[in-house]
Design an enzyme around this catalytic site. Structure first.
Site, mmCIF file in Angstrom:
data_model
loop_
_atom_site.group_PDB
_atom_site.id
_atom_site.type_symbol
_atom_site.label_atom_id
_atom_site.label_comp_id
_atom_site.label_asym_id
_atom_site.label_seq_id
_atom_site.Cartn_x
_atom_site.Cartn_y
_atom_site.Cartn_z
ATOM 1 N N GLY A 48 -1.975 -11.821 1.053
ATOM 2 C CA GLY A 48 -1.456 -10.529 1.513
ATOM 3 C C GLY A 48 -2.443 -9.899 2.480
ATOM 4 C CG HIS A 105 -0.270 -3.590 36.200
ATOM 5 N ND1 HIS A 105 0.098 -4.677 35.442
ATOM 6 C CD2 HIS A 105 -1.029 -4.060 37.223
ATOM 7 C CE1 HIS A 105 -0.415 -5.771 35.996
ATOM 8 N NE2 HIS A 105 -1.101 -5.427 37.083
ATOM 9 C CB THR A 127 -3.940 9.398 -9.732
ATOM 10 O OG1 THR A 127 -2.573 9.153 -10.077
ATOM 11 C CG2 THR A 127 -4.375 10.729 -10.310
ATOM 12 N N GLY A 132 -9.280 15.043 -13.788
ATOM 13 C CA GLY A 132 -8.225 16.000 -14.133
ATOM 14 C C GLY A 132 -7.150 15.387 -15.011
ATOM 15 C CB SER A 162 -2.592 1.891 -6.429
ATOM 16 O OG SER A 162 -3.277 1.688 -5.209
ATOM 17 N N GLY A 222 -16.794 11.300 -6.995
ATOM 18 C CA GLY A 222 -18.078 11.812 -6.498
ATOM 19 C C GLY A 222 -18.054 11.947 -4.991
HETATM 20 P P1 NAI Z 1 -0.305 -7.677 -1.179
HETATM 21 O O1 NAI Z 1 0.839 -7.230 -2.008
HETATM 22 O O2 NAI Z 1 -0.350 -7.355 0.262
HETATM 23 O O3 NAI Z 1 -0.455 -9.283 -1.303
HETATM 24 C C1 NAI Z 1 -0.640 -9.929 -2.535
HETATM 25 C C2 NAI Z 1 -0.302 -11.401 -2.360
HETATM 26 O O4 NAI Z 1 -0.695 -12.097 -3.538
HETATM 27 C C3 NAI Z 1 1.177 -11.658 -2.173
HETATM 28 O O5 NAI Z 1 1.338 -12.504 -1.068
HETATM 29 C C4 NAI Z 1 1.592 -12.321 -3.480
HETATM 30 O O6 NAI Z 1 2.665 -13.229 -3.308
HETATM 31 C C5 NAI Z 1 0.306 -13.051 -3.871
HETATM 32 N N1 NAI Z 1 0.174 -13.374 -5.294
HETATM 33 C C6 NAI Z 1 0.550 -12.618 -6.353
HETATM 34 N N2 NAI Z 1 0.230 -13.255 -7.520
HETATM 35 C C7 NAI Z 1 -0.382 -14.435 -7.170
HETATM 36 C C8 NAI Z 1 -0.976 -15.513 -7.920
HETATM 37 N N3 NAI Z 1 -1.003 -15.508 -9.253
HETATM 38 N N4 NAI Z 1 -1.512 -16.564 -7.240
HETATM 39 C C9 NAI Z 1 -1.489 -16.577 -5.876
HETATM 40 N N5 NAI Z 1 -0.949 -15.572 -5.135
HETATM 41 C C10 NAI Z 1 -0.409 -14.501 -5.765
HETATM 42 O O7 NAI Z 1 -1.599 -7.113 -1.961
HETATM 43 P P2 NAI Z 1 -3.093 -6.930 -1.511
HETATM 44 O O8 NAI Z 1 -3.436 -7.790 -0.358
HETATM 45 O O9 NAI Z 1 -3.887 -7.047 -2.760
HETATM 46 O O10 NAI Z 1 -3.126 -5.430 -1.008
HETATM 47 C C11 NAI Z 1 -2.850 -4.368 -1.958
HETATM 48 C C12 NAI Z 1 -2.229 -3.182 -1.286
HETATM 49 O O11 NAI Z 1 -3.155 -2.559 -0.426
HETATM 50 C C13 NAI Z 1 -1.013 -3.564 -0.479
HETATM 51 O O12 NAI Z 1 0.038 -2.738 -0.854
HETATM 52 C C14 NAI Z 1 -1.425 -3.321 0.943
HETATM 53 O O13 NAI Z 1 -0.359 -2.821 1.718
HETATM 54 C C15 NAI Z 1 -2.555 -2.296 0.825
HETATM 55 N N6 NAI Z 1 -3.511 -2.546 1.895
HETATM 56 C C16 NAI Z 1 -3.164 -2.200 3.168
HETATM 57 C C17 NAI Z 1 -3.997 -2.493 4.206
HETATM 58 C C18 NAI Z 1 -3.563 -2.171 5.594
HETATM 59 O O14 NAI Z 1 -2.649 -1.374 5.762
HETATM 60 N N7 NAI Z 1 -4.142 -2.777 6.611
HETATM 61 C C19 NAI Z 1 -5.297 -3.139 4.001
HETATM 62 C C20 NAI Z 1 -5.528 -3.508 2.646
HETATM 63 C C21 NAI Z 1 -4.661 -3.187 1.640
#
Ligand code: NAI
Length: 472
Positions: A188, A451, A149, A116, A151, A37
Site C-alpha cells: 500500500g 509552456h 482521535t 481526554g 487511527s 506532547g
Molecule cells: P494500505 O491500506 O494503503 O495498504 C495495505 C496493504 O497491505 C494492502 O495492499 C493490503 O492488501 C495489504 N495486506 C493486508 N494484509 C496483508 C497480509 N497479511 N500480507 C500481505 N499484505 C497484506 O495501508 P498502509 O500502507 O499501511 O497505510 C495506512 C493508511 O495510511 C492508508 O489509509 C493510507 O491512505 C494512509 N497513508 C497515506 C499516505 C499518503 O497519502 N501519501 C502516506 C502513508 C499512509
C-alpha cells in the site's frame, strides 16, 4: 483557566487541530486535548511529514548517485550520512509541530496536554475528563465535543512489532542504519513510500502483498505500470502472498509466507521487516460506550452527514469515522464540522479528494477509476498522455508515467484523473479544482497551460479525451 468551553476537540492531528482553529476563528471558545506532547498527530509527528523529509533526502541521494552524471555533473563519491539525514527530518517535524502551537496561541485555542475521555454525555454540557501529562486530573465542560482521535497501525496476527527488527511506519522512520535486507508486508501507500526510501539508501527491498496487485484503491492501469517502474528501480514484489509468522532472532527475522489462495509455505529471511497492512480507528479509553456513542461493526465511530454521532453535540471526524484515511480529508471535515457547530452550512465533495503516493514518480488519483466506471455501467471516454511526449519532462529527465483523464461519454464532465509522473500529486490539483467546479474535459483542454511545464500533460490528456492531443 476557565473549564467551560463551546467546543472541546479530542485529538490534535490534522482533523482536530484544524477543527479547533476554525472553530476559534468563528468565535467559539475552543480547547483541544492532545496527549502526544506535540500537536499535529500521526501525520506531522510520525507520518506524512517525516516520511516526506526522508523521501526528499533519499531522492537527492539517488539523483546524486545515478542521475548527476547524465547531466554532466561529476561527483567523486557520494556518501550517506544517515544521522544527519535523520536529524534534518526531526527538525522538519519540530518546525511543523511548533508552528501549530503558535497558531493555537494566535487563534486563542486552549491547548490541554493530556488524555481526554468523555466523562458524561449531557447534551448542552458534555463533560470531558483529562488525565494531564503533568499528572494532574481535570474535568472540563463543553456544549460540543469533537472526537478526532485518528487511527493506529493494524497489527498482523503472528507478528509482534518491536520497532527495532520488526517495525511499523513509526520505526521505519527511525532506523539507525540501512538494513541489508528489508521485507515490507503490504504494497500500500506506506509500504511503497518507506520501501522506496530504504531501497534508495541501499537496502534490498522485497514487498509481500496479499492481493495480486499493488496499491489496491488505484486505477488498474496505474497499478500495473507503477509496479513495472518500481521493479525497474530495484524493488522486488511477491504478490498473492500472505505472511503468517515473523520471528525476530539474533541473525535477523524469519518470515513464514504462504500463497494467499493456499499452498505450501516458504521461509524468508530479512534483517528488518516493515508491517504496513493498514490502519484501524483509535477509540480506546475514550469512554464512548459509557457515553452511548455508537460504533460501526468495523469499529469506526458512526457519524451522520453532519459528522454528528448518535449523541447530540458529540461529533467525530477524520480517520476515526473511516472513509479515506487521509490528512487532507480529515482537515476538510474539521473545517466543515466547525462551521456546522457555528451554525453555518458545510459540505465536502468526497468525489474530488485526491490520493497521492509520494514515490518517484508520484502516483495520484482522484474521482472514479476505470474499473469503478465499468462496474457502475457508466459510459466514459479516456484521454491519455505520456510524459515521454512532454518537453519539460524530457528536459528534466523524468519521463516515466502518464496522465489519464476519464470523462462522461455524453456530457464530457470529468469523472476521474489518474497520474503517474513527476510531481503527479501537484499536477492533479488542477483537475481537483476542475472537478469541484463541474469541469468538462474540454474546459481543461481549453485552459491555456504555460509552456514548458509538466502540467501541459494534463491539458494534452484532456484534449485526448476527444482524440485531439497535439504532441502524440
Ligand atoms: P494500505 O491500506 O494503503 O495498504 C495495505 C496493504 O497491505 C494492502 O495492499 C493490503 O492488501 C495489504 N495486506 C493486508 N494484509 C496483508 C497480509 N497479511 N500480507 C500481505 N499484505 C497484506 O495501508 P498502509 O500502507 O499501511 O497505510 C495506512 C493508511 O495510511 C492508508 O489509509 C493510507 O491512505 C494512509 N497513508 C497515506 C499516505 C499518503 O497519502 N501519501 C502516506 C502513508 C499512509
Amino acid at each position: 483557566m476557565s473549564d467551560t468551553f463551546d467546543v472541546i476537540v479530542i485529538g490534535g492531528g490534522p482533523g482536530g487541530y484544524v477543527c479547533a482553529i476554525r472553530a476559534a476563528q468563528l468565535g467559539l471558545k475552543t480547547a483541544c486535548v492532545e496527549n502526544r506532547g506535540s500537536l499535529g498527530g500521526t501525520c506531522l509527528n510520525v507520518g506524512c511529514i517525516p516520511s516526506k523529509a526522508l523521501l526528499q533526502s533519499s531522492h537527492l541521494f539517488e539523483e546524486a548517485n545515478h542521475s548527476f552524471a547524465d547531466h554532466g555533473i561529476k561527483v567523486a563519491k557520494v556518501d550517506l550520512d544517515l544521522p544527519t539525514m535523520m536529524k534534518r527530518k526531526d527538525e522538519v517535524v519540530k518546525q511543523n509541530t511548533s508552528g501549530i502551537e503558535f497558531l493555537f496561541k494566535k487563534n486563542k485555542v486552549t491547548y490541554i496536554k493530556g488524555t481526554g475521555k468523555i466523562a458524561k454525555a449531557s447534551p448542552g454540557a458534555h463533560q470531558v475528563a483529562v488525565k494531564g501529562l503533568d499528572g494532574k486530573d481535570a474535568t472540563y465542560t463543553a456544549k460540543y465535543v469533537v472526537i478526532a482521535t485518528g487511527s493506529e497501525v493494524t497489527p498482523l496476527p503472528g507478528i509482534t512489532i518491536d520497532e527495532k527488527q520488526i517495525v511499523s511506519s513509526t520505526g521505519a522512520l527511525e532506523l539507525s542504519k540501512v538494513p541489508k535486507s528489508l521485507v515490507v508486508i503490504g504494497a500500500g501507500v506506506i509500504g511503497l513510500e518507506m520501501g522506496s526510501v530504504w531501497r534508495r539508501l541501499g537496502a534490498e527491498v522485497t514487498v509481500i502483498e496479499f492481493l495480486d496487485f499493488i496499491l489496491p484503491p488505484m486505477d488498474g492501469e496505474v497499478r500495473k505500470q507503477m509496479q513495472r517502474i518500481l521493479e525497474k528501480q530495484g524493488l522486488k514484489f511477491q504478490l498473492g502472498q500472505k505472511v503468517t509468522k515473523a520471528v525476530a532472532g539474533k541473525d535477523g527475522v524469519t518470515l513464514t509466507v504462504e500463497p494467499a489462495k493456499g499452498g505450501a509455505a516458504q521461509e524468508i529471511k530479512a534483517e528488518t521487516v516493515l508491517v504496513a497492512v493498514g490502519r484501524r480507528p483509535f477509540t480506546a479509553g475514550l469512554g464512548l460506550a459509557e457515553a452511548g456513542v455508537k460504533l460501526t461493526n468495523r469499529g469506526f465511530v458512526e457519524a451522520d452527514v453532519h459528522y454528528q454521532t448518535n449523541v447530540e453535540g458529540i461529533f467525530a471526524i477524520g480517520d476515526v469515522i473511516g472513509g479515506m484515511m487521509l490528512a487532507h480529508k480529515a482537515e476538510d471535515e474539521g473545517v466543515a464540522v466547525a462551521e456546522l457547530m457555528a451554525g453555518q452550512t458545510a459540505h465536502i465533495n468526497y468525489d474530488a479528494i485526491a490520493s497521492v503516493v509520494y514515490t518517484w514518480p508520484e502516483v495520484a488519483g482522484i474521482g472514479k477509476t476505470e474499473e469503478q466506471l465499468k462496474e457502475a455501467g457508466v459510459a466514459y471516454k479516456a484521454g491519455k498522455f505520456p510524459f515521454t511526449a512532454n518537453s519539460r519532462a524530457r528536459a528534466n529527465g523524468d519521463i516515466d508515467g502518464f496522465v489519464k483523464i476519464l470523462a462522461d461519454a455524453s456530457t464530457d464532465r470529468v469523472l476521474g484523473c489518474h497520474i503517474i509522473g513527476p510531481s503527479g500529486g501537484d499536477l492533479i490539483m488542477e483537475v481537483a479544482l476542475g472537478m469541484e467546479f463541474g469541469a468538462s474535459a474540454e474546459d481543461i483542454a481549453r485552459t491555456c497551460h504555460a509552456h514548458p511545464q509538466l502540467g501541459e500533460a494534463v491539458k494534452e490528456a484532456a484534449l485526448n479525451v476527444d482524440k485531439r492531443a497535439i504532441h502524440i
